[in-house]
Design an enzyme around this catalytic site. Sequence first.
Site, PDB file in Angstrom:
ATOM      1  N   ASP B  95       7.926 -28.660 -29.256  1.00  0.00           N
ATOM      2  CA  ASP B  95       8.621 -27.861 -28.257  1.00  0.00           C
ATOM      3  C   ASP B  95      10.115 -27.927 -28.568  1.00  0.00           C
ATOM      4  O   ASP B  95      10.527 -28.579 -29.534  1.00  0.00           O
ATOM      5  CB  ASP B  95       8.281 -28.326 -26.845  1.00  0.00           C
ATOM      6  CG  ASP B  95       8.813 -29.703 -26.543  1.00  0.00           C
ATOM      7  OD1 ASP B  95       9.470 -30.306 -27.417  1.00  0.00           O
ATOM      8  OD2 ASP B  95       8.577 -30.199 -25.441  1.00  0.00           O
ATOM      9  N   SER B  96      10.927 -27.260 -27.753  1.00  0.00           N
ATOM     10  CA  SER B  96      12.351 -27.128 -28.092  1.00  0.00           C
ATOM     11  C   SER B  96      13.216 -28.200 -27.443  1.00  0.00           C
ATOM     12  O   SER B  96      14.395 -28.321 -27.763  1.00  0.00           O
ATOM     13  CB  SER B  96      12.852 -25.770 -27.612  1.00  0.00           C
ATOM     14  OG  SER B  96      12.862 -25.752 -26.186  1.00  0.00           O
ATOM     15  N   GLY B  97      12.641 -28.955 -26.523  1.00  0.00           N
ATOM     16  CA  GLY B  97      13.433 -29.904 -25.746  1.00  0.00           C
ATOM     17  C   GLY B  97      13.975 -29.276 -24.473  1.00  0.00           C
ATOM     18  O   GLY B  97      14.422 -29.979 -23.560  1.00  0.00           O
ATOM     19  N   GLY B  98      13.920 -27.963 -24.393  1.00  0.00           N
ATOM     20  CA  GLY B  98      14.473 -27.256 -23.242  1.00  0.00           C
ATOM     21  C   GLY B  98      13.837 -27.683 -21.929  1.00  0.00           C
ATOM     22  O   GLY B  98      14.536 -28.071 -20.990  1.00  0.00           O
ATOM     23  N   PHE B  99      12.528 -27.640 -21.889  1.00  0.00           N
ATOM     24  CA  PHE B  99      11.826 -27.961 -20.653  1.00  0.00           C
ATOM     25  C   PHE B  99      12.192 -29.356 -20.148  1.00  0.00           C
ATOM     26  O   PHE B  99      12.442 -29.559 -18.968  1.00  0.00           O
ATOM     27  CB  PHE B  99      10.310 -27.854 -20.864  1.00  0.00           C
ATOM     28  CG  PHE B  99       9.529 -27.999 -19.599  1.00  0.00           C
ATOM     29  CD1 PHE B  99       9.436 -26.945 -18.699  1.00  0.00           C
ATOM     30  CD2 PHE B  99       8.901 -29.191 -19.277  1.00  0.00           C
ATOM     31  CE1 PHE B  99       8.731 -27.074 -17.506  1.00  0.00           C
ATOM     32  CE2 PHE B  99       8.190 -29.333 -18.092  1.00  0.00           C
ATOM     33  CZ  PHE B  99       8.104 -28.265 -17.209  1.00  0.00           C
ATOM     34  N   GLN B 192      10.128 -15.248 -20.775  1.00  0.00           N
ATOM     35  CA  GLN B 192      10.368 -15.740 -19.427  1.00  0.00           C
ATOM     36  C   GLN B 192      10.308 -14.542 -18.473  1.00  0.00           C
ATOM     37  O   GLN B 192       9.684 -13.539 -18.824  1.00  0.00           O
ATOM     38  CB  GLN B 192      11.716 -16.476 -19.355  1.00  0.00           C
ATOM     39  CG  GLN B 192      11.742 -17.803 -20.114  1.00  0.00           C
ATOM     40  CD  GLN B 192      10.868 -18.874 -19.475  1.00  0.00           C
ATOM     41  OE1 GLN B 192      10.404 -18.742 -18.338  1.00  0.00           O
ATOM     42  NE2 GLN B 192      10.601 -19.957 -20.229  1.00  0.00           N
ATOM     43  N   GLY B 219       7.374 -20.471 -18.304  1.00  0.00           N
ATOM     44  CA  GLY B 219       7.719 -20.295 -16.899  1.00  0.00           C
ATOM     45  C   GLY B 219       6.543 -20.125 -15.966  1.00  0.00           C
ATOM     46  O   GLY B 219       6.692 -19.684 -14.834  1.00  0.00           O
ATOM     47  N   ASP B 269      -1.567 -26.318 -24.397  1.00  0.00           N
ATOM     48  CA  ASP B 269      -1.288 -27.746 -24.557  1.00  0.00           C
ATOM     49  C   ASP B 269      -1.091 -28.349 -23.178  1.00  0.00           C
ATOM     50  O   ASP B 269      -0.676 -27.645 -22.246  1.00  0.00           O
ATOM     51  CB  ASP B 269       0.010 -27.989 -25.339  1.00  0.00           C
ATOM     52  CG  ASP B 269       1.226 -27.826 -24.449  1.00  0.00           C
ATOM     53  OD1 ASP B 269       1.607 -26.677 -24.181  1.00  0.00           O
ATOM     54  OD2 ASP B 269       1.761 -28.842 -23.962  1.00  0.00           O
ATOM     55  N   CYS B 307     -22.389 -35.492 -22.907  1.00  0.00           N
ATOM     56  CA  CYS B 307     -21.305 -35.641 -23.875  1.00  0.00           C
ATOM     57  C   CYS B 307     -21.724 -36.544 -25.040  1.00  0.00           C
ATOM     58  O   CYS B 307     -22.411 -37.545 -24.842  1.00  0.00           O
ATOM     59  CB  CYS B 307     -20.083 -36.228 -23.157  1.00  0.00           C
ATOM     60  SG  CYS B 307     -18.659 -36.469 -24.235  1.00  0.00           S
ATOM     61  N   CYS B 309     -19.405 -37.877 -27.177  1.00  0.00           N
ATOM     62  CA  CYS B 309     -18.206 -38.528 -27.694  1.00  0.00           C
ATOM     63  C   CYS B 309     -18.465 -40.010 -27.939  1.00  0.00           C
ATOM     64  O   CYS B 309     -19.455 -40.571 -27.478  1.00  0.00           O
ATOM     65  CB  CYS B 309     -17.018 -38.331 -26.748  1.00  0.00           C
ATOM     66  SG  CYS B 309     -16.939 -39.499 -25.384  1.00  0.00           S
ATOM     67  N   CYS B 312     -18.982 -41.954 -24.643  1.00  0.00           N
ATOM     68  CA  CYS B 312     -20.259 -41.714 -23.961  1.00  0.00           C
ATOM     69  C   CYS B 312     -21.450 -42.221 -24.762  1.00  0.00           C
ATOM     70  O   CYS B 312     -22.479 -42.571 -24.196  1.00  0.00           O
ATOM     71  CB  CYS B 312     -20.403 -40.226 -23.635  1.00  0.00           C
ATOM     72  SG  CYS B 312     -19.278 -39.714 -22.307  1.00  0.00           S
ATOM     73  N   HIS B 338     -12.431 -39.726 -24.571  1.00  0.00           N
ATOM     74  CA  HIS B 338     -13.409 -38.860 -23.905  1.00  0.00           C
ATOM     75  C   HIS B 338     -12.780 -37.555 -23.417  1.00  0.00           C
ATOM     76  O   HIS B 338     -13.310 -36.473 -23.658  1.00  0.00           O
ATOM     77  CB  HIS B 338     -14.081 -39.573 -22.728  1.00  0.00           C
ATOM     78  CG  HIS B 338     -14.871 -38.626 -21.880  1.00  0.00           C
ATOM     79  ND1 HIS B 338     -16.141 -38.213 -22.221  1.00  0.00           N
ATOM     80  CD2 HIS B 338     -14.530 -37.919 -20.763  1.00  0.00           C
ATOM     81  CE1 HIS B 338     -16.565 -37.325 -21.328  1.00  0.00           C
ATOM     82  NE2 HIS B 338     -15.604 -37.130 -20.436  1.00  0.00           N
TER      83      HIS B 338
END
Lengths: 373, 373
Positions: B95-99, B192, B219, B269, B307, B309, B312, B338
Site C-alpha cells: 500500500d502507499s502508507g496513505g491510509f 476516491q 474509500g 485484502d 475443512c 487445513c 482441522c 485455519h
Amino acid sequence: MKHAVTYELIKKDTKTRARRGRLHTPHGTIETPVFMPVGTAGTVKAMKPESLKEMGAQIILSNTYHLYLRPGHELVREAGGLHKFMNWDRAILTDSGGFQVFSLGDLRKITEEGVKFRSHIDGSSHMLTPEKSMEIQNALGSDIMMAFDECAPYPADRDYVKHSLERTTRWLKRCKDYHQNMENQSLFGIMQGGMYRDLREESAKAIVDLDLPGYAIGGLSVGEPKDLMLEVLDYSADFLPADKARYLMGVGTPDYLFEGVERGVDMFDCVLPTRIARNGTAMTSRGKVVIKNAKYQKDFSPLDPNCDCYTCRNYSRAYLRHLFKANEILSSMLLSEHNLYFLVKMMENIRKAIEEDRFTEYKNEFYEAYGPF
Amino acid sequence: MKHAVTYELIKKDTKTRARRGRLHTPHGTIETPVFMPVGTAGTVKAMKPESLKEMGAQIILSNTYHLYLRPGHELVREAGGLHKFMNWDRAILTDSGGFQVFSLGDLRKITEEGVKFRSHIDGSSHMLTPEKSMEIQNALGSDIMMAFDECAPYPADRDYVKHSLERTTRWLKRCKDYHQNMENQSLFGIMQGGMYRDLREESAKAIVDLDLPGYAIGGLSVGEPKDLMLEVLDYSADFLPADKARYLMGVGTPDYLFEGVERGVDMFDCVLPTRIARNGTAMTSRGKVVIKNAKYQKDFSPLDPNCDCYTCRNYSRAYLRHLFKANEILSSMLLSEHNLYFLVKMMENIRKAIEEDRFTEYKNEFYEAYGPF
C-alpha cells in the site's frame, strides 16, 4: 516384570564414562544421549509438532502440574491421551508435578501425605500426592512417568535433606504401588540427597532396589555453584546401575549437556532453548547471539553460519532483529526452531562422536568455537 | 508502454458481473478473484511463508508505513528487497502508507505537498508525499505499488470529498512521474469520491486516463452502512475498464468478498482473518467459532468439519480452546492458518464456480451454511 520402556547400552566411550544407548518406548526408539524439548502445557511453545519431528526431536517432556490445572487430566484422558490431544506420536515424558508445587513457596504445604497448594492460575486449593501424580500421569498416557519427589532446596542442611530423601523414597514406593498402566507406561525413580555424597548413595540404593527402568538425578542445578554441581553429578551417576537409563533433570545449556554425557547421563530436558528464544537470544556454534543488539541491524548473514536449520537457511540476522523489535510472533517461532535444532543436532553429534570414540575431541572443539557459556 | 503487471480476462459469469482472470506479475501468475493475506511488518503474523504457499496464497500485501518506520526501506533495499528479506518469492503488493498516516488523526497534517506525521512507535516527525511513497515502495521492490491517496472519512461533505479526490488525482500523477522501476513494478491508481456517484465517475475518468495496469476502489468500508457500501461499489466497479485489474481495498469478511466478486472485483485484502485468529475466533463453513466459549471445552471435533487445513486435520476444538486459554503462541499459529486457508479456499471455490457458470448458486449455498455474518 517386563517394563514398557527399556534401556539398551550400545557402546561406551573408552576415555570417559560417556555412553551411546537406546531407549525403547511404546512410541518409538530413542537414540541416547538425548535432549528432550519441553512442552509445558501440551505444546512446545511456538513450535508445530511437525517441525520438531523434522529436526529429529525424539521425545518431549510435558508438565503434570500445568496439565492437571489446565485443561485437566480427565479432559486429556477423554481426548484419547496427551499424544493424540497435542498431535505428537513420538515419546512423551511427564514430570510428577513435584518440582512445580515445591516452587510455589508460600502457596504450598508439605506433609507425609503429599503437598497442599494453591493454583497459580486462579488460587484454588489442590492436593498433590504420589497417588494423585500417578493418576494424572496415567490419564495423560506419557511413556515415561516421573516419581513424585521432593527436590530439596540449595543450600539445605543434612538433617533436612536426609529426612526429605527418605520421604521421597516412601513416596516412590507409593507411586509404584498405585501405577495403573505398567504395560504402556514406565515409572522412573528420582535420586535426591542434596550435596551430600553418603545421602546420594543412600537414595540411590533405596530407589534401585525397586527395579525401575530408569532413574533421574534430581536436586541438581538448583542454584549451587557449577563446580559443586559437577562434583555431585560425578559420583551420583556412578551410584546408578549401568543397565538402566539415567536422566539429569532440568539441564539444558550446552556445557551442562556435555558434562552430563561425560559422566554417563543419557537424558536431559530444559525450557532454556525456547525461553531464551522468546527473549531474542540464540545459541550458535560461536556462542550466544542477542538478536536485538544494534550490531545486527544490517547483518544480512544467517544466525549461525554453521547451521542448516530452517531459520538459518531462510532468514538473516537483520530480519530476525526486525521481527524481534516489532514484537512479531514469527520471531519466537524462528528463534525457538533454531535453538531446539541447535541442541538436537549437538546431541546427534555427541552420539556420533561416542560411536567413533572421539567424544572428548568433539567436546573440546565445541567449547573452543562456542567461547564462554 | 509495457506494464510489469498485466490483467488477463478469462471468463465472465453470465448471470452477474463476476469475472475469472489472471494477473501476470514478475513473481508469478495470480488466478483471480484473489484474497491477499496481509503481512503488515514484513511477516503475515504467526505464519511461515511456506505454510502460506502450501495453502495456495498467491500474493500478500505489506505496509509501506510500517516498513518505512521499522526496519526502514533503505535497510530492506540493502537486504535485496522485501521478497528476499522476508523469504517470500511470490508476488507482493504494497500500500502507499496513505491510509495509515491519515488514520493517525491528531498526529498528522495534510497539505498539497503531502502528509506530515508523527511515528506511532517513537513520536518522531516524518513527511510522506507521493514521491516519498514511491521511493519507499521502489526500495521494497513490491510487484504492485499503490498510489499515495487520501481516503476521505465517512461521513464527509461533497466539497471536502471533491477537493480531496482532485488532490488524489494530482498526487497520482506525481506518483507516476516519480516511479523509478516500471519494468519490474507496476503502479495501481486508486479511485476516491466518497459516497457520491458523480464524484466516483469523475475520479475514475481521471485515473483511467493515466493508463495504469490496475485500479483500486478506495474509500469504502470506512464506517458506512453495508447497503450504502454495496450501492457505491455497484456503480464504482462499472466506471473502471474491463481490461484492467480491480481491487477493493481492506475488505475481508466472506460476505464482502462475495459481494465484491459479484460486482466484478478481482482483488481483496484484509487483516481480519489473522487478527480475529489471535483473538480466538475462527471462520468456518458454518459461521464463526469463538474458541474460548465453554461449550467447546470437551468438543473433540475439528474447528470446521468441512475443512482440510492443517489445523482441522490435526487438532480438536478442545485443544485449540486449551491453547487459547493458556495464552500459547501455537493458538495464534493454528487459528491464523485455519482462517487464511478458509478464505483462500473460498476464493478457489469462487473461481471454480465462475468457470462453471454457477457463481450465484455457490454464493447462495455458502450463505445458507454460514448463517449471519
